[in-house]
Design an enzyme around this catalytic site. Structure first.
Site, PDB file in Angstrom:
ATOM      1  N   GLU A   1       9.757  -3.422  10.818  1.00 54.30           N
ATOM      2  CA  GLU A   1      10.074  -2.102  10.256  1.00 54.30           C
ATOM      3  C   GLU A   1      10.501  -1.127  11.340  1.00 54.30           C
ATOM      4  O   GLU A   1       9.832  -0.983  12.375  1.00 54.30           O
ATOM      5  CB  GLU A   1       8.871  -1.527   9.496  1.00 54.30           C
ATOM      6  CG  GLU A   1       9.183  -0.174   8.872  1.00 54.30           C
ATOM      7  CD  GLU A   1       8.169   0.300   7.847  1.00 54.30           C
ATOM      8  OE1 GLU A   1       8.346   1.423   7.334  1.00 54.30           O
ATOM      9  OE2 GLU A   1       7.215  -0.450   7.560  1.00 54.30           O
TER      10      GLU A   1
ATOM     11  N   ASP B   1       0.836  -1.192   0.000  1.00 52.63           N
ATOM     12  CA  ASP B   1       0.000   0.000   0.000  1.00 52.63           C
ATOM     13  C   ASP B   1       0.875   1.248   0.000  1.00 52.63           C
ATOM     14  O   ASP B   1       0.366   2.369  -0.079  1.00 52.63           O
ATOM     15  CB  ASP B   1      -0.995  -0.001   1.151  1.00 52.63           C
ATOM     16  CG  ASP B   1      -0.346  -0.105   2.527  1.00 52.63           C
ATOM     17  OD1 ASP B   1       0.897  -0.142   2.608  1.00 52.63           O
ATOM     18  OD2 ASP B   1      -1.095  -0.179   3.526  1.00 52.63           O
TER      19      ASP B   1
ATOM     20  N   GLU C   1      -0.921  -5.541   8.862  1.00 53.12           N
ATOM     21  CA  GLU C   1      -0.166  -4.934   9.946  1.00 53.12           C
ATOM     22  C   GLU C   1      -0.746  -5.307  11.298  1.00 53.12           C
ATOM     23  O   GLU C   1      -1.943  -5.550  11.432  1.00 53.12           O
ATOM     24  CB  GLU C   1      -0.155  -3.405   9.781  1.00 53.12           C
ATOM     25  CG  GLU C   1       0.564  -2.938   8.527  1.00 53.12           C
ATOM     26  CD  GLU C   1       0.619  -1.429   8.381  1.00 53.12           C
ATOM     27  OE1 GLU C   1       1.201  -0.949   7.391  1.00 53.12           O
ATOM     28  OE2 GLU C   1       0.085  -0.711   9.252  1.00 53.12           O
TER      29      GLU C   1
ATOM     30  N   ASP D   1      -0.637  -6.222   0.054  1.00 52.94           N
ATOM     31  CA  ASP D   1      -1.084  -5.621   1.307  1.00 52.94           C
ATOM     32  C   ASP D   1      -2.604  -5.560   1.386  1.00 52.94           C
ATOM     33  O   ASP D   1      -3.281  -5.215   0.392  1.00 52.94           O
ATOM     34  CB  ASP D   1      -0.551  -4.190   1.425  1.00 52.94           C
ATOM     35  CG  ASP D   1       0.774  -4.108   2.151  1.00 52.94           C
ATOM     36  OD1 ASP D   1       1.085  -5.006   2.946  1.00 52.94           O
ATOM     37  OD2 ASP D   1       1.504  -3.119   1.923  1.00 52.94           O
TER      38      ASP D   1
END
Length: 289
Positions: free
Chosen positions: A206, A68, A139, A107
């Site tokens: 990340e 994304d 996520e 994503d």
């Protein structure tokens, strides 16, 4: 077996790697698990169109992420938040059509899975059925574990994403490094173990301190994919417009630019304009009579 035929040992050696291995099928979650076992590191790049994806596929990149991040570097948004499911399906289908070997991970965009595991399932099914991707990414650690579990139970391979999660940019107030301090580090470890327990086949880390990422990598049986998380992760991912020098202005600290395509394209555009203005293009070889 004739003299030019590879021996069984040679065949085994040629397939026991993500680079230069099996080329008659796509990379699978089993290939990535095997790479973790033998200590082979691998790269992942983002892709948002068939042409670019085809270049990376031919180069041997084993996993391509239809991120994304397209919102920032392809669609002109300031963040990833506005990206829609319809946009992700369109971009993912293009990447699938442009490739033959790479595993394509797409994503789930903001708002497409946070409501419930059932919502996550509906939208993951769209990406697999309409776009043809081989896996999805979402996520969140502990908070997303139930959705991951449902997807995996339904046969959807899931890559998790913890640490700095860009869809939470407004909650974070920017893009700060995650996992600093004992409490934050313990939470990141819990998140990593939660997504593994739920069945994720890999997890993106990340903007995590390198020492913490190394600890997570050592404690997990599934591959870790670092982006700003140090060298000890099992794999590394970069946004292709960052690594190829297409992004204007400042790029994140963790980005290494391997080319300067922005300058190359700008020079080409100026050369084209000069030829048009001077009347040297189109020349005789570019003209029909």
């Amino acid at each position: 077996m004739n003299a030019s035929s590879p021996s069984p040992a040679q065949n085994q050696a040629s397939t026991a790697t993500l680079y230069g291995g099996v080329t008659n099928r796509r990379v699978t979650v089993r290939d990535l698990a095997a790479a973790k076992q033998r200590g082979e590191k691998w790269s992942m790049l983002t892709a948002y169109d068939a042409l670019t994806a085809g270049v990376f596929d031919e180069a041997g990149t084993p996993v391509l992420l239809v991120g994304d991040s397209a919102g920032n570097c392809h669609l002109g948004y300031e963040t990833t938040v506005p990206v829609t499911m319809d946009q992700m399906v369109m971009l993912s289908a293009a990447v699938v059509r442009g490739t033959k070997r790479a595993m394509i991970v797409a994503d789930l965009p903001f708002g497409s899975y946070q409501e419930s595991p059932a919502q996550a399932m509906r939208n993951a099914a769209r990406l697999m059925k309409e776009a043809g991707v081989g896996a999805v990414k979402l996520e969140g650690g502990e908070r997303s574990a139930r959705s991951i579990e449902l997807l995996v139970e339904a046969g959807v391979p899931v890559m998790a994403h913890i640490g700095l999660t860009p869809q939470s940019v407004h909650a974070f107030g920017g893009y700060p490094v995650q996992g600093r301090g004992d409490e934050a580090a313990h939470q990141l470890l819990r998140d990593a173990k939660a997504v593994q327990q739920a069945g994720a086949f890999a997890v993106v880390l990340e903007a995590v301190p390198a020492e913490l990422a190394a600890q997570v990598t050592g404690q997990l049986a599934i591959p870790t994919v670092g982006i700003g998380a140090g060298v000890d992760c099992d794999a590394q991912v970069l946004v292709w417009t960052d690594f190829a020098g297409m992004t204007a202005g400042r790029v994140p600290k963790f980005v290494k630019q391997y080319a300067n395509l922005r300058a190359v394209l700008a020079d080409a555009a100026r050369a084209f304009a000069d030829d048009v203005q001077s009347g040297t293009f189109p020349a005789a070889e570019h003209t029909f009579h």
